[in-house]
Design an enzyme around this catalytic site. Structure first.
Site, mmCIF file in Angstrom:
data_model
loop_
_atom_site.group_PDB
_atom_site.id
_atom_site.type_symbol
_atom_site.label_atom_id
_atom_site.label_comp_id
_atom_site.label_asym_id
_atom_site.label_seq_id
_atom_site.Cartn_x
_atom_site.Cartn_y
_atom_site.Cartn_z
ATOM 1 N N ARG A 131 0.811 -1.234 0.000
ATOM 2 C CA ARG A 131 0.000 0.000 0.000
ATOM 3 C C ARG A 131 0.839 1.276 0.000
ATOM 4 O O ARG A 131 0.423 2.316 0.498
ATOM 5 C CB ARG A 131 -0.956 0.029 1.181
ATOM 6 C CG ARG A 131 -1.969 -1.090 1.133
ATOM 7 C CD ARG A 131 -3.188 -0.802 1.997
ATOM 8 N NE ARG A 131 -3.976 -2.019 2.117
ATOM 9 C CZ ARG A 131 -3.824 -2.904 3.094
ATOM 10 N NH1 ARG A 131 -2.932 -2.698 4.047
ATOM 11 N NH2 ARG A 131 -4.568 -3.988 3.118
ATOM 12 N N LYS A 175 2.429 11.477 -10.866
ATOM 13 C CA LYS A 175 1.554 10.602 -11.652
ATOM 14 C C LYS A 175 2.309 9.328 -11.983
ATOM 15 O O LYS A 175 3.430 9.366 -12.471
ATOM 16 C CB LYS A 175 1.152 11.289 -12.958
ATOM 17 C CG LYS A 175 0.063 12.312 -12.790
ATOM 18 C CD LYS A 175 -0.499 12.670 -14.155
ATOM 19 C CE LYS A 175 -1.566 13.722 -14.062
ATOM 20 N NZ LYS A 175 -2.140 14.016 -15.385
ATOM 21 N N GLU A 188 7.556 18.847 -24.551
ATOM 22 C CA GLU A 188 7.042 19.241 -23.231
ATOM 23 C C GLU A 188 7.676 20.560 -22.779
ATOM 24 O O GLU A 188 7.028 21.368 -22.105
ATOM 25 C CB GLU A 188 7.288 18.146 -22.189
ATOM 26 C CG GLU A 188 6.696 16.777 -22.529
ATOM 27 C CD GLU A 188 5.170 16.668 -22.315
ATOM 28 O OE1 GLU A 188 4.572 17.584 -21.717
ATOM 29 O OE2 GLU A 188 4.595 15.655 -22.780
ATOM 30 N N LYS A 204 6.362 23.029 -13.846
ATOM 31 C CA LYS A 204 5.565 21.882 -13.431
ATOM 32 C C LYS A 204 5.346 21.899 -11.920
ATOM 33 O O LYS A 204 4.234 21.629 -11.435
ATOM 34 C CB LYS A 204 6.234 20.573 -13.856
ATOM 35 C CG LYS A 204 5.436 19.364 -13.430
ATOM 36 C CD LYS A 204 5.215 18.352 -14.495
ATOM 37 C CE LYS A 204 4.213 17.309 -14.039
ATOM 38 N NZ LYS A 204 4.182 16.121 -14.881
ATOM 39 N N GLU A 264 -5.219 17.152 -9.732
ATOM 40 C CA GLU A 264 -5.832 17.487 -11.009
ATOM 41 C C GLU A 264 -7.312 17.826 -10.900
ATOM 42 O O GLU A 264 -8.127 17.371 -11.695
ATOM 43 C CB GLU A 264 -5.661 16.302 -11.982
ATOM 44 C CG GLU A 264 -5.721 16.733 -13.423
ATOM 45 C CD GLU A 264 -5.058 15.712 -14.340
ATOM 46 O OE1 GLU A 264 -4.939 14.547 -13.965
ATOM 47 O OE2 GLU A 264 -4.642 16.122 -15.431
ATOM 48 N N ARG A 284 -4.135 21.919 -12.663
ATOM 49 C CA ARG A 284 -3.209 20.938 -13.234
ATOM 50 C C ARG A 284 -3.597 20.520 -14.649
ATOM 51 O O ARG A 284 -2.752 20.073 -15.429
ATOM 52 C CB ARG A 284 -3.129 19.704 -12.307
ATOM 53 C CG ARG A 284 -2.029 18.739 -12.729
ATOM 54 C CD ARG A 284 -1.686 17.748 -11.638
ATOM 55 N NE ARG A 284 -0.654 16.836 -12.118
ATOM 56 C CZ ARG A 284 0.106 16.090 -11.348
ATOM 57 N NH1 ARG A 284 -0.037 16.124 -10.059
ATOM 58 N NH2 ARG A 284 1.021 15.299 -11.867
ATOM 59 N N ASN A 299 -2.025 19.449 -19.650
ATOM 60 C CA ASN A 299 -2.438 18.575 -20.748
ATOM 61 C C ASN A 299 -2.533 19.306 -22.072
ATOM 62 O O ASN A 299 -3.053 18.764 -23.038
ATOM 63 C CB ASN A 299 -3.757 17.896 -20.406
ATOM 64 C CG ASN A 299 -3.515 16.790 -19.401
ATOM 65 O OD1 ASN A 299 -2.792 15.842 -19.683
ATOM 66 N ND2 ASN A 299 -4.062 16.957 -18.214
ATOM 67 N N HIS A 341 -2.131 17.495 -25.266
ATOM 68 C CA HIS A 341 -2.244 16.074 -24.947
ATOM 69 C C HIS A 341 -3.594 15.471 -25.336
ATOM 70 O O HIS A 341 -3.698 14.259 -25.506
ATOM 71 C CB HIS A 341 -1.988 15.823 -23.464
ATOM 72 C CG HIS A 341 -0.534 15.940 -23.097
ATOM 73 N ND1 HIS A 341 0.178 17.108 -23.266
ATOM 74 C CD2 HIS A 341 0.340 15.031 -22.591
ATOM 75 C CE1 HIS A 341 1.430 16.913 -22.855
ATOM 76 N NE2 HIS A 341 1.550 15.668 -22.438
ATOM 77 N N HIS A 368 -2.844 12.317 -27.278
ATOM 78 C CA HIS A 368 -3.140 10.961 -26.797
ATOM 79 C C HIS A 368 -3.953 10.178 -27.817
ATOM 80 O O HIS A 368 -3.709 8.987 -28.042
ATOM 81 C CB HIS A 368 -3.932 11.018 -25.482
ATOM 82 C CG HIS A 368 -3.070 11.216 -24.283
ATOM 83 N ND1 HIS A 368 -3.559 11.727 -23.107
ATOM 84 C CD2 HIS A 368 -1.754 10.976 -24.069
ATOM 85 C CE1 HIS A 368 -2.584 11.798 -22.214
ATOM 86 N NE2 HIS A 368 -1.482 11.348 -22.777
ATOM 87 N N HIS A 370 5.605 9.788 -27.763
ATOM 88 C CA HIS A 370 4.645 10.618 -27.027
ATOM 89 C C HIS A 370 4.844 12.107 -27.330
ATOM 90 O O HIS A 370 3.894 12.819 -27.680
ATOM 91 C CB HIS A 370 4.779 10.353 -25.529
ATOM 92 C CG HIS A 370 3.938 11.246 -24.670
ATOM 93 N ND1 HIS A 370 2.563 11.215 -24.689
ATOM 94 C CD2 HIS A 370 4.286 12.237 -23.789
ATOM 95 C CE1 HIS A 370 2.101 12.127 -23.847
ATOM 96 N NE2 HIS A 370 3.118 12.758 -23.287
#
Lengths: 365, 365
Positions: free
Chosen positions: B122, B144, B186, B230, B240, B244, B248, B251, B255, B268
């Site tokens: 955990r 992330k 990026e 960032k 997010e 945040r 994206n 993106h 994506h 990417h």
């Protein structure tokens, strides 16, 4: 009679509702919580047969769009493979970040649904509707979620707090008797570690092994006190850096017993019963606890219909080795929770292996 | 020259160190952080060949007990199956709650190691040592973590903040040129969404496609400004729920392009380059952004050696359908990040499908 217990955690507080008949209020309760429109109800075939329709009707009446998925029943399906199937259903039905998974079932359903919700889209809402005594007083509260690794229970998981825990004691009437008795082990645990009043109440009650047939005031008392104990502890230490460890009373040896018997011979609660007997005896041998108190504890455990002895063929050396795999091992030292009086325990990693050996040997049938 | 950037997050703050040659300081930096003794270093065969020994030596010199595991290289192994292998190594080596996983590699290694650390027992510690430009400026910062679902990128994951991010720009010298260019997407993104000074610096620089051969002051500037951007955004909105989302930028369409080309045709960053061109054009068509600014952006994207057009055979209807699968879709509406001026963007789900269609059609080769 109904109670609401608040679990206070930084960033996320939530309520536990204990109320007979509340299954039909599930949708209405959730409607007040700013959750999205889509709900994935996760259950298992048996539970779903009893309560699925009522849960779905309640959700739909409150305006939720509901899909459902049944996990195969049993601890042996508590694997990453089963989680992947939940992901597939989530994807097919386009669950979004604001969507909610509802776990309708016992500990296995709750832990897996919670873990799937913790990890789908990096975390969506989860609501716990526990249907077993164990899940009501233990696994549905506190945000521990996860699955088993082939070589160890709950080694894979995450902390993910639910948005709501809804406990309807009336659903206990369909719980198999052995499951009910196993859940009672956790109730007894709260009496020993936190709530001396609950302990005394358990001592006074006649039929702890068939409590669901008695009038609901007692079961409500037990559920409310147990959830309050867990909420108290979890609110003070969500991520198990300190106090929360006391909830593992009976679990150190309990987990090892379960693991060594391949999770087949004993229910989790039964193994915890054995673990509490062992921890009590260790505490007495170390001079921490009174002999009379450990006897009072063991009397309640027996009255609840739980085992208090180890199988004759269990290898004690292997059992001690298995203790090393416990998640709470630190620098190779096994951590024990030991009672000091009724309602109070201490955590220690200073238990001589000889003492453990001796206690376990004496517990063989 | 070295910089330290602080990421301020409730319950867990940590530092990003950017310093040439700092790989050899890994152990020393970690020694100050109250981590346990055991370290599982996760890498891939190529990276490990270049930097594994130095990392291990540095850790051992600081007193850590190190085991290592190499993931097979490439996005197609970014699966739950690979995570299970990390679990197996963690179990064999008895990693404890206080133990640490160190990710030495690019985005795939970082995301997977982060997710394994997030879910083993955990949640145990993770330290990110990114070796690709993409990982340095993006994936190693912000917590992330995750893996791909067969039908969608990063659909499975968790937020799990590292204890430290250690960036040694010198390791970029072994990064394949195409990977370097992809990472630059990026960097350009931070210029457009947050840091107009960085944008101007990128406009002034001649060889964005081979920056690692230029003197390290410029690469340090770029890394520091990108990580600071960032960190600023993530500190304000870890999970997010609002701000945040601006990260994206590029993106949403990026994506979908990656997914439709099975993650094989484009890196990417290349897909993000295409996505930024598309988002810029959409913003112009909606009257949000100046034509001259979108041209300035596209000039930098081309200078960095990134694609700005869609393959002729890509089905635009399928692309629009794939947008629906984005994690940020809310009530079925696709969310776009659109620039309003250099260094500023807004988030909107009010983009007419016709506009998206038109822009994508114009972008075909």
């Amino acid at each position: 009679m109904s109670s609401v217990i608040k679990v206070d955690i930084p960033e996320k507080s939530y309520e536990i509702t204990v109320a007979p008949g509340s299954l039909d209020q599930l949708g209405a309760k959730m409607a007040g919580l700013k959750l999205g429109k889509k709900v994935l109800l996760v259950s298992n075939p048996m539970i779903f047969k009893h309560y699925g329709e009522r849960a779905i009707a309640s959700l739909q009446n409150a305006g939720f769009e509901v899909v459902h998925y049944n996990l195969p029943p049993g601890e042996r399906y508590k694997t990453l493979n089963s989680i992947q199937k939940i992901y597939d259903v989530a994807l097919e039905n386009r669950l979004e970040r604001s969507s909610t998974m509802v776990a309708l079932g016992g500990g296995v359903v709750g832990d897996m649904t919670g873990f799937a919700a913790a990890t789908w889209l990096r975390g969506i809402n989860v609501v716990q509707v526990p249907t077993s005594l164990l899940a009501m007083v233990d696994s549905s509260v506190g945000g521990k979620t996860g699955v088993n690794h082939p070589q160890g229970k709950n080694l894979i998981g995450a902390f993910h707090q639910p948005s709501l825990v809804l406990i309807d004691p009336e659903v206990l009437k369909t719980l198999p008797a052995r499951e009910f008795r196993a859940g009672m082990a956790e109730v007894i645990k709260y009496g020993v570690i936190w709530d001396a009043e609950l302990f005394t109440q358990l001592e006074r009650s006649k039929h702890l092994d068939q409590l669901r047939y008695v009038k609901s005031d007692l079961i409500n008392y037990i559920l409310t006190h147990s959830c309050q104990a867990k909420a108290d502890v979890v609110s003070k230490d969500e991520k198990e850096s300190g106090l929360r460890a006391i909830l593992n009373y009976g679990h150190t040896i309990g987990h090892a017993v379960e693991s060594l018997t391949n999770y087949r011979l004993f229910k989790h609660g039964e193994a915890v019963g054995i673990g509490m007997v062992a921890a009590g005896e260790i505490a007495v041998k170390l001079g921490l606890w009174q002999q009379t108190d450990t006897e009072r504890q063991n009397t309640i455990i027996k009255k609840a219909g739980l085992p208090t002895q180890l199988p004759a063929d269990l290898d004690i050396a292997e059992l001690i080795d298995a203790l090393q795999l416990d998640k709470k091992v630190k620098s190779g030292k096994v951590r024990f929770v030991l009672p000091t009086q009724i309602g109070e325990v201490k955590v220690t990693d200073e238990v001589p292996t000889d003492t453990i050996n001796q206690v376990l040997a004496e517990m063989k049938t």
